[in-house]
Design a protein around this motif. Structure first.
Motif, PDB file in Angstrom:
ATOM      1  N   THR A  25     -88.829 -39.019  50.120  1.00  0.00           N
ATOM      2  CA  THR A  25     -87.388 -38.496  50.925  1.00  0.00           C
ATOM      3  C   THR A  25     -87.845 -37.186  51.507  1.00  0.00           C
ATOM      4  OG1 THR A  25     -86.196 -39.702  48.924  1.00  0.00           O
ATOM      5  CG2 THR A  25     -85.060 -38.173  50.524  1.00  0.00           C
ATOM      6  N   ILE A  26     -87.150 -37.092  52.565  1.00  0.00           N
ATOM      7  CA  ILE A  26     -86.944 -35.818  53.249  1.00  0.00           C
ATOM      8  C   ILE A  26     -85.746 -35.315  53.452  1.00  0.00           C
ATOM      9  CG2 ILE A  26     -87.220 -34.512  55.464  1.00  0.00           C
ATOM     10  CD1 ILE A  26     -89.804 -36.444  56.206  1.00  0.00           C
ATOM     11  N   HIS A  27     -85.379 -34.017  52.812  1.00  0.00           N
ATOM     12  CA  HIS A  27     -84.219 -33.422  52.985  1.00  0.00           C
ATOM     13  C   HIS A  27     -84.050 -32.251  54.135  1.00  0.00           C
ATOM     14  CE1 HIS A  27     -82.913 -35.287  49.434  1.00  0.00           C
ATOM     15  NE2 HIS A  27     -84.241 -35.075  48.988  1.00  0.00           N
ATOM     16  N   PHE A  28     -83.084 -32.259  54.934  1.00  0.00           N
ATOM     17  CA  PHE A  28     -83.148 -30.952  55.928  1.00  0.00           C
ATOM     18  C   PHE A  28     -82.176 -30.123  55.510  1.00  0.00           C
ATOM     19  CE2 PHE A  28     -84.303 -35.255  57.851  1.00  0.00           C
ATOM     20  CZ  PHE A  28     -85.120 -35.006  58.840  1.00  0.00           C
ATOM     21  N   GLY A  29     -82.532 -28.894  55.125  1.00  0.00           N
ATOM     22  CA  GLY A  29     -82.064 -27.884  54.445  1.00  0.00           C
ATOM     23  C   GLY A  29     -81.569 -26.934  56.014  1.00  0.00           C
ATOM     24  N   LYS A  30     -80.710 -26.021  55.470  1.00  0.00           N
ATOM     25  CA  LYS A  30     -80.248 -25.008  56.695  1.00  0.00           C
ATOM     26  C   LYS A  30     -81.402 -24.207  57.440  1.00  0.00           C
ATOM     27  CE  LYS A  30     -76.812 -21.492  57.376  1.00  0.00           C
ATOM     28  NZ  LYS A  30     -76.061 -20.379  56.621  1.00  0.00           N
ATOM     29  N   ASN A  31     -82.541 -23.733  56.442  1.00  0.00           N
ATOM     30  CA  ASN A  31     -83.602 -23.308  56.975  1.00  0.00           C
ATOM     31  C   ASN A  31     -84.998 -23.861  57.101  1.00  0.00           C
ATOM     32  OD1 ASN A  31     -81.972 -20.806  57.615  1.00  0.00           O
ATOM     33  ND2 ASN A  31     -81.934 -20.404  55.453  1.00  0.00           N
ATOM     34  N   GLN A  32     -85.014 -24.980  56.421  1.00  0.00           N
ATOM     35  CA  GLN A  32     -86.433 -25.670  56.147  1.00  0.00           C
ATOM     36  C   GLN A  32     -86.299 -26.939  55.712  1.00  0.00           C
ATOM     37  OE1 GLN A  32     -89.030 -23.881  53.103  1.00  0.00           O
ATOM     38  NE2 GLN A  32     -87.203 -22.903  52.196  1.00  0.00           N
ATOM     39  N   LEU A  33     -87.504 -27.644  55.849  1.00  0.00           N
ATOM     40  CA  LEU A  33     -87.286 -29.172  55.363  1.00  0.00           C
ATOM     41  C   LEU A  33     -87.928 -29.049  54.021  1.00  0.00           C
ATOM     42  CD1 LEU A  33     -89.100 -30.817  58.362  1.00  0.00           C
ATOM     43  CD2 LEU A  33     -87.003 -31.002  57.691  1.00  0.00           C
ATOM     44  N   PHE A  34     -87.567 -30.051  53.197  1.00  0.00           N
ATOM     45  CA  PHE A  34     -87.999 -30.417  51.881  1.00  0.00           C
ATOM     46  C   PHE A  34     -88.329 -31.593  51.698  1.00  0.00           C
ATOM     47  CE2 PHE A  34     -85.053 -26.860  51.325  1.00  0.00           C
ATOM     48  CZ  PHE A  34     -85.578 -26.005  50.164  1.00  0.00           C
ATOM     49  N   TRP A  35     -89.486 -31.924  50.965  1.00  0.00           N
ATOM     50  CA  TRP A  35     -89.854 -33.320  50.879  1.00  0.00           C
ATOM     51  C   TRP A  35     -90.136 -33.813  49.348  1.00  0.00           C
ATOM     52  CZ3 TRP A  35     -92.273 -29.808  53.698  1.00  0.00           C
ATOM     53  CH2 TRP A  35     -93.287 -29.264  53.093  1.00  0.00           C
ATOM     54  N   VAL A  36     -89.654 -34.813  48.845  1.00  0.00           N
ATOM     55  CA  VAL A  36     -89.770 -35.373  47.497  1.00  0.00           C
ATOM     56  C   VAL A  36     -90.543 -36.616  47.546  1.00  0.00           C
ATOM     57  CG1 VAL A  36     -88.373 -35.891  45.517  1.00  0.00           C
ATOM     58  CG2 VAL A  36     -87.316 -34.057  47.027  1.00  0.00           C
ATOM     59  N   CYS A  37     -91.353 -37.007  46.231  1.00  0.00           N
ATOM     60  CA  CYS A  37     -92.084 -37.940  46.000  1.00  0.00           C
ATOM     61  C   CYS A  37     -92.078 -38.000  44.720  1.00  0.00           C
ATOM     62  CB  CYS A  37     -93.683 -37.898  46.757  1.00  0.00           C
ATOM     63  SG  CYS A  37     -94.643 -36.816  46.090  1.00  0.00           S
ATOM     64  N   ARG A  38     -92.807 -39.202  44.372  1.00  0.00           N
ATOM     65  CA  ARG A  38     -92.736 -39.411  43.005  1.00  0.00           C
ATOM     66  C   ARG A  38     -93.469 -38.139  42.058  1.00  0.00           C
ATOM     67  NH1 ARG A  38     -89.023 -43.030  42.334  1.00  0.00           N
ATOM     68  NH2 ARG A  38     -89.660 -44.832  43.476  1.00  0.00           N
ATOM     69  N   ASP A  39     -94.348 -37.307  42.643  1.00  0.00           N
ATOM     70  CA  ASP A  39     -95.220 -36.530  41.945  1.00  0.00           C
ATOM     71  C   ASP A  39     -94.834 -34.931  42.285  1.00  0.00           C
ATOM     72  OD1 ASP A  39     -96.831 -38.397  40.828  1.00  0.00           O
ATOM     73  OD2 ASP A  39     -97.922 -38.180  42.735  1.00  0.00           O
ATOM     74  N   LYS A  40     -93.992 -34.666  43.193  1.00  0.00           N
ATOM     75  CA  LYS A  40     -93.787 -33.428  43.726  1.00  0.00           C
ATOM     76  C   LYS A  40     -92.662 -33.133  44.542  1.00  0.00           C
ATOM     77  CE  LYS A  40     -97.534 -31.782  45.517  1.00  0.00           C
ATOM     78  NZ  LYS A  40     -98.560 -31.483  46.327  1.00  0.00           N
ATOM     79  N   ILE A  41     -92.051 -32.060  44.452  1.00  0.00           N
ATOM     80  CA  ILE A  41     -90.818 -31.418  45.247  1.00  0.00           C
ATOM     81  C   ILE A  41     -91.558 -30.380  45.914  1.00  0.00           C
ATOM     82  CG2 ILE A  41     -88.483 -30.438  45.736  1.00  0.00           C
ATOM     83  CD1 ILE A  41     -88.028 -31.801  42.876  1.00  0.00           C
ATOM     84  N   ALA A  42     -91.364 -30.275  47.419  1.00  0.00           N
ATOM     85  CA  ALA A  42     -92.117 -29.461  48.062  1.00  0.00           C
ATOM     86  C   ALA A  42     -91.278 -28.930  49.217  1.00  0.00           C
ATOM     87  CB  ALA A  42     -93.586 -29.676  48.694  1.00  0.00           C
ATOM     88  N   CYS A  43     -91.500 -27.781  50.068  1.00  0.00           N
ATOM     89  CA  CYS A  43     -91.044 -27.423  51.161  1.00  0.00           C
ATOM     90  C   CYS A  43     -91.825 -26.833  52.070  1.00  0.00           C
ATOM     91  CB  CYS A  43     -89.687 -26.744  50.780  1.00  0.00           C
ATOM     92  SG  CYS A  43     -89.906 -25.070  50.108  1.00  0.00           S
ATOM     93  N   GLU A  44     -91.190 -26.111  53.165  1.00  0.00           N
ATOM     94  CA  GLU A  44     -92.129 -25.356  53.955  1.00  0.00           C
ATOM     95  C   GLU A  44     -92.567 -24.110  53.427  1.00  0.00           C
ATOM     96  OE1 GLU A  44     -90.974 -26.184  58.613  1.00  0.00           O
ATOM     97  OE2 GLU A  44     -89.063 -26.225  56.934  1.00  0.00           O
ATOM     98  N   ALA A  45     -91.680 -23.349  52.693  1.00  0.00           N
ATOM     99  CA  ALA A  45     -92.233 -22.214  52.032  1.00  0.00           C
ATOM    100  C   ALA A  45     -93.360 -22.466  50.778  1.00  0.00           C
ATOM    101  CB  ALA A  45     -91.047 -21.564  51.391  1.00  0.00           C
ATOM    102  N   TYR A  46     -92.991 -23.543  50.249  1.00  0.00           N
ATOM    103  CA  TYR A  46     -93.982 -23.961  49.004  1.00  0.00           C
ATOM    104  C   TYR A  46     -94.505 -25.484  49.320  1.00  0.00           C
ATOM    105  CZ  TYR A  46     -91.882 -20.118  46.559  1.00  0.00           C
ATOM    106  OH  TYR A  46     -91.369 -19.130  46.253  1.00  0.00           O
ATOM    107  N   PRO A  47     -95.395 -25.497  50.360  1.00  0.00           N
ATOM    108  CA  PRO A  47     -96.003 -27.015  50.753  1.00  0.00           C
ATOM    109  C   PRO A  47     -96.780 -27.461  49.565  1.00  0.00           C
ATOM    110  CG  PRO A  47     -97.234 -25.328  51.813  1.00  0.00           C
ATOM    111  CD  PRO A  47     -95.938 -24.540  51.356  1.00  0.00           C
TER     112      PRO A  47
END
Length: 121
Positions: free
Chosen positions: A18-40
């Motif tokens: 799943t991709i979440h579009f936040g105010k300042n960056q993208l977040f992505w979620v999969c079964r193993d990890k939650i990451a974003c542009e600041a914490y790829p």
């Protein structure tokens, strides 16, 4: 408003990514990890409040999904059991072989799952 729709709950639980579009960056979620542009490589555990993909194999998780899903809106309310059956198919893969899905309930825990009450609100 979008989160109150039943298909959104279903997609969030069934989607493998799943991709979440936040105010300042993208977040992505999969079964193993939650990451974003600041914490790829993944968010630090201290920043994670919950995981989008609960272990649906547990009875408690299934009851939470049913509770959440039951409060959602469907275009046709008569589709509620048909729609939740997609989630049940995913859960069935983790269940014991003799635990059958019966109209929103599981045969092994039906005696507990029938103990519910409607809450106004």
């Amino acid at each position: 408003p979008l989160g109150s729709r039943a298909w959104v709950v279903q997609e969030r639980l069934l989607a493998t990514r799943t991709i979440h579009f936040g105010k300042n960056q993208l977040f992505w979620v999969c079964r193993d990890k939650i990451a974003c542009e600041a914490y790829p490589k993944g968010l630090p555990k201290a920043l994670i409040r919950h995981i989008d993909h609960p272990n649906l194999a547990t009875e408690a998780a299934w009851r939470n999904v049913v509770t959440q899903y039951s409060g959602c809106k469907l275009t046709k309310t008569s589709d509620k059991l048909v729609a939740i059956s997609g989630l049940a198919k995913r859960v069935a893969a983790h269940k014991q072989p003799h635990d059958r899905y019966v109209a929103g309930l599981w045969s092994k825990s039906i005696h507990i799952d029938l103990c519910w009450k409607a809450i106004d609100g």
